[in-house]
Design a protein around this motif. Structure first.
Motif, PDB file in Angstrom:
ATOM      1  N   UNK A 243       0.803  -1.215   0.000  1.00 39.95           N
ATOM      2  CA  UNK A 243       0.000   0.000   0.000  1.00 39.95           C
ATOM      3  C   UNK A 243       0.837   1.265   0.000  1.00 39.95           C
ATOM      4  N   UNK A 244       1.867   1.303   0.854  1.00 38.90           N
ATOM      5  CA  UNK A 244       2.681   2.508   0.973  1.00 38.90           C
ATOM      6  C   UNK A 244       3.441   2.823  -0.306  1.00 38.90           C
ATOM      7  N   UNK A 245       3.801   1.796  -1.074  1.00 35.34           N
ATOM      8  CA  UNK A 245       4.547   2.022  -2.315  1.00 35.34           C
ATOM      9  C   UNK A 245       3.660   2.539  -3.441  1.00 35.34           C
ATOM     10  N   UNK A 246       2.345   2.472  -3.276  1.00 32.79           N
ATOM     11  CA  UNK A 246       1.412   2.865  -4.337  1.00 32.79           C
ATOM     12  C   UNK A 246       0.608   4.118  -4.023  1.00 32.79           C
ATOM     13  N   UNK A 247       0.830   4.703  -2.845  1.00 34.66           N
ATOM     14  CA  UNK A 247       0.094   5.893  -2.443  1.00 34.66           C
ATOM     15  C   UNK A 247       1.063   6.997  -2.039  1.00 34.66           C
ATOM     16  N   UNK A 248       0.628   8.257  -2.098  1.00 35.89           N
ATOM     17  CA  UNK A 248       1.480   9.349  -1.615  1.00 35.89           C
ATOM     18  C   UNK A 248       1.844   9.152  -0.149  1.00 35.89           C
ATOM     19  N   UNK A 249       3.012   9.657   0.234  1.00 34.07           N
ATOM     20  CA  UNK A 249       3.478   9.476   1.614  1.00 34.07           C
ATOM     21  C   UNK A 249       2.495  10.062   2.624  1.00 34.07           C
ATOM     22  N   UNK A 250       1.897  11.212   2.281  1.00 37.83           N
ATOM     23  CA  UNK A 250       0.951  11.840   3.205  1.00 37.83           C
ATOM     24  C   UNK A 250      -0.266  10.954   3.432  1.00 37.83           C
ATOM     25  N   UNK A 251      -0.715  10.293   2.377  1.00 39.83           N
ATOM     26  CA  UNK A 251      -1.897   9.430   2.493  1.00 39.83           C
ATOM     27  C   UNK A 251      -1.587   8.189   3.318  1.00 39.83           C
ATOM     28  N   UNK A 252      -0.465   7.542   3.031  1.00 44.52           N
ATOM     29  CA  UNK A 252      -0.112   6.337   3.788  1.00 44.52           C
ATOM     30  C   UNK A 252       0.217   6.682   5.236  1.00 44.52           C
ATOM     31  N   UNK A 253       0.874   7.829   5.463  1.00 41.79           N
ATOM     32  CA  UNK A 253       1.209   8.227   6.819  1.00 41.79           C
ATOM     33  C   UNK A 253      -0.015   8.504   7.666  1.00 41.79           C
ATOM     34  N   UNK A 254      -1.074   8.999   7.026  1.00 44.31           N
ATOM     35  CA  UNK A 254      -2.292   9.315   7.769  1.00 44.31           C
ATOM     36  C   UNK A 254      -2.920   8.071   8.384  1.00 44.31           C
ATOM     37  N   UNK A 255      -2.716   6.916   7.770  1.00 49.15           N
ATOM     38  CA  UNK A 255      -3.294   5.683   8.298  1.00 49.15           C
ATOM     39  C   UNK A 255      -2.727   5.328   9.664  1.00 49.15           C
ATOM     40  N   UNK A 256      -1.492   5.769   9.946  1.00 51.04           N
ATOM     41  CA  UNK A 256      -0.845   5.441  11.212  1.00 51.04           C
ATOM     42  C   UNK A 256      -1.646   5.955  12.405  1.00 51.04           C
ATOM     43  N   UNK A 257      -2.398   7.052  12.190  1.00 52.81           N
ATOM     44  CA  UNK A 257      -3.162   7.634  13.297  1.00 52.81           C
ATOM     45  C   UNK A 257      -4.267   6.707  13.793  1.00 52.81           C
ATOM     46  N   UNK A 258      -4.659   5.755  12.968  1.00 52.61           N
ATOM     47  CA  UNK A 258      -5.701   4.821  13.379  1.00 52.61           C
ATOM     48  C   UNK A 258      -5.194   3.786  14.375  1.00 52.61           C
ATOM     49  N   UNK A 259      -3.885   3.510  14.370  1.00 57.35           N
ATOM     50  CA  UNK A 259      -3.337   2.421  15.185  1.00 57.35           C
ATOM     51  C   UNK A 259      -3.586   2.623  16.681  1.00 57.35           C
ATOM     52  N   UNK A 260      -3.180   3.752  17.282  1.00 57.80           N
ATOM     53  CA  UNK A 260      -3.444   3.907  18.726  1.00 57.80           C
ATOM     54  C   UNK A 260      -4.924   4.006  19.053  1.00 57.80           C
ATOM     55  N   UNK A 261      -5.713   4.573  18.140  1.00 56.89           N
ATOM     56  CA  UNK A 261      -7.159   4.669  18.377  1.00 56.89           C
ATOM     57  C   UNK A 261      -7.777   3.283  18.442  1.00 56.89           C
ATOM     58  N   UNK A 262      -7.416   2.433  17.489  1.00 57.26           N
ATOM     59  CA  UNK A 262      -7.908   1.060  17.492  1.00 57.26           C
ATOM     60  C   UNK A 262      -7.421   0.331  18.733  1.00 57.26           C
ATOM     61  N   UNK A 263      -6.164   0.581  19.120  1.00 56.64           N
ATOM     62  CA  UNK A 263      -5.610  -0.068  20.301  1.00 56.64           C
ATOM     63  C   UNK A 263      -6.378   0.259  21.561  1.00 56.64           C
ATOM     64  N   UNK A 264      -6.766   1.537  21.717  1.00 52.74           N
ATOM     65  CA  UNK A 264      -7.521   1.958  22.909  1.00 52.74           C
ATOM     66  C   UNK A 264      -8.873   1.265  22.962  1.00 52.74           C
ATOM     67  N   UNK A 265      -9.615   1.319  21.858  1.00 54.95           N
ATOM     68  CA  UNK A 265     -10.970   0.773  21.874  1.00 54.95           C
ATOM     69  C   UNK A 265     -10.997  -0.757  21.834  1.00 54.95           C
ATOM     70  N   UNK A 266      -9.997  -1.386  21.218  1.00 60.08           N
ATOM     71  CA  UNK A 266      -9.952  -2.848  21.235  1.00 60.08           C
ATOM     72  C   UNK A 266      -9.588  -3.350  22.630  1.00 60.08           C
ATOM     73  N   UNK A 267      -8.724  -2.588  23.346  1.00 54.92           N
ATOM     74  CA  UNK A 267      -8.418  -2.961  24.732  1.00 54.92           C
ATOM     75  C   UNK A 267      -9.647  -2.906  25.610  1.00 54.92           C
ATOM     76  N   UNK A 268     -10.488  -1.880  25.378  1.00 49.29           N
ATOM     77  CA  UNK A 268     -11.729  -1.767  26.148  1.00 49.29           C
ATOM     78  C   UNK A 268     -12.711  -2.869  25.787  1.00 49.29           C
TER      79      UNK A 268
END
Length: 309
Positions: A243-268
């Protein structure tokens, strides 16, 4: 890479979405394994399984094809980066909830940028300084607010420090591995570094009692282990690179913000962890700081370009 009408590659977007969901859920399974099996046995069993796959892969591509002059860098990313990250996360998540740990690990992009500045490859911009300050103030607030709720305050602080250092170790891996990946390819470097790290962790972590731990593992333990070994370790590296090799860096980097959010709610949801005000406030500051550091320079460049036009 975009579609026929200028739209982003749908398959690349789905690959990145799959990856961040897998990574976001990862702390739940790491914590579960570290608590149930103990972090030492968790790592020994996990990397015994992972090493089998990567050693077979290395054999299929012709073995350890790397020049002698590149071995010091390979050892640095393997022993400091890979081993450090896994030791910190396994022992850290034994002491800290999946939600809080996910937010602490969310500072990784900033640590990567900061390390790049230290070794002289990147310039420390005003946006980076502001982003670092905001994110680390969020980390301090997160730890301080939840410290009062921890039954073992010393263990909680040690766990937080371990998770932060694991992020720093991963930053070393990301920055130092780049020249090797460009020279030998992502798969070869991943396979070699994980194989070296696996050998070290087996030497350090495996004990006679590890066999007894394997024999006593429940179905839930094996399912948790399967998740960490297969989608989280083996598949996600491929889908992220795709995915990262086929999308702009800004677009792929934005996905990283989902990781801690998912981590918080999946822990709950999966471990019945409590989402506190400190987690929401501190986590929000961490994400804001990362966003400022990552997108601030781009936004400034666009404004300057608009003025010039």
């Amino acid at each position: 890479m975009t579609g026929k009408n200028g739209d982003m590659d749908t398959r690349a977007l789905l690959a990145l979405l799959f990856t961040v969901v897998v990574w976001g859920l990862g702390p739940v399974f790491i914590r579960s394994l570290s608590v149930d099996l103990g972090p030492a046995d968790h790592l020994a069993i996990r990397y015994a399984l992972v090493s089998i796959v990567y050693l077979a892969a290395l054999a299929s591509i012709g073995g350890w094809r790397i020049e002698w002059r590149d071995w010091p860098r390979l050892l640095v990313i393997s022993l400091i980066g890979m081993v450090g990250y896994n030791l910190g996360s396994a022992f850290g998540f034994e002491r800290v909830s999946a939600g809080i740990g996910s937010l602490i690990i969310g500072t990784q992009p900033l640590l990567i940028a900061f390390l790049g500045t230290i070794i002289g490859r990147e310039k420390l911009t005003a946006a980076s300084i502001v982003g670092l300050s905001v994110a680390f103030s969020g980390t301090a607030l997160l730890v301080w607010n939840d410290l009062n709720l921890a039954s073992d305050s010393a263990g909680f602080l040690i766990g937080c420090a371990m998770l932060f250092l694991s992020g720093a170790a991963w930053a070393v891996y990301v920055v130092a591995s780049k020249p090797l990946i460009q020279k030998y390819g992502a798969f070869s470097i991943t396979a070699m570094s994980i194989s070296i790290a696996s050998a070290v962790m087996l030497i350090l972590m495996a004990r006679p009692s590890t066999i007894a731990t394997v024999e006593a593992m429940s179905l839930r333990n094996w399912l948790d282990m399967a998740y960490i070994v297969i989608p989280s370790t083996l598949i996600s590296a491929i889908t992220w690179n795709y995915g990262a090799s086929r999308l702009p860096a800004a677009a792929s980097g934005a996905f990283i913000y989902l990781v801690p959010i998912i981590g918080v709610f999946s822990g709950a949801a999966m471990l019945n962890e409590t989402i506190t005000t400190g987690m929401l406030t501190g986590g929000g500051l961490i994400l804001l700081g990362v966003a400022i550091a990552q997108f601030g320079p781009r936004m400034r460049s666009k404004r300057l370009q608009q003025v010039a036009d």
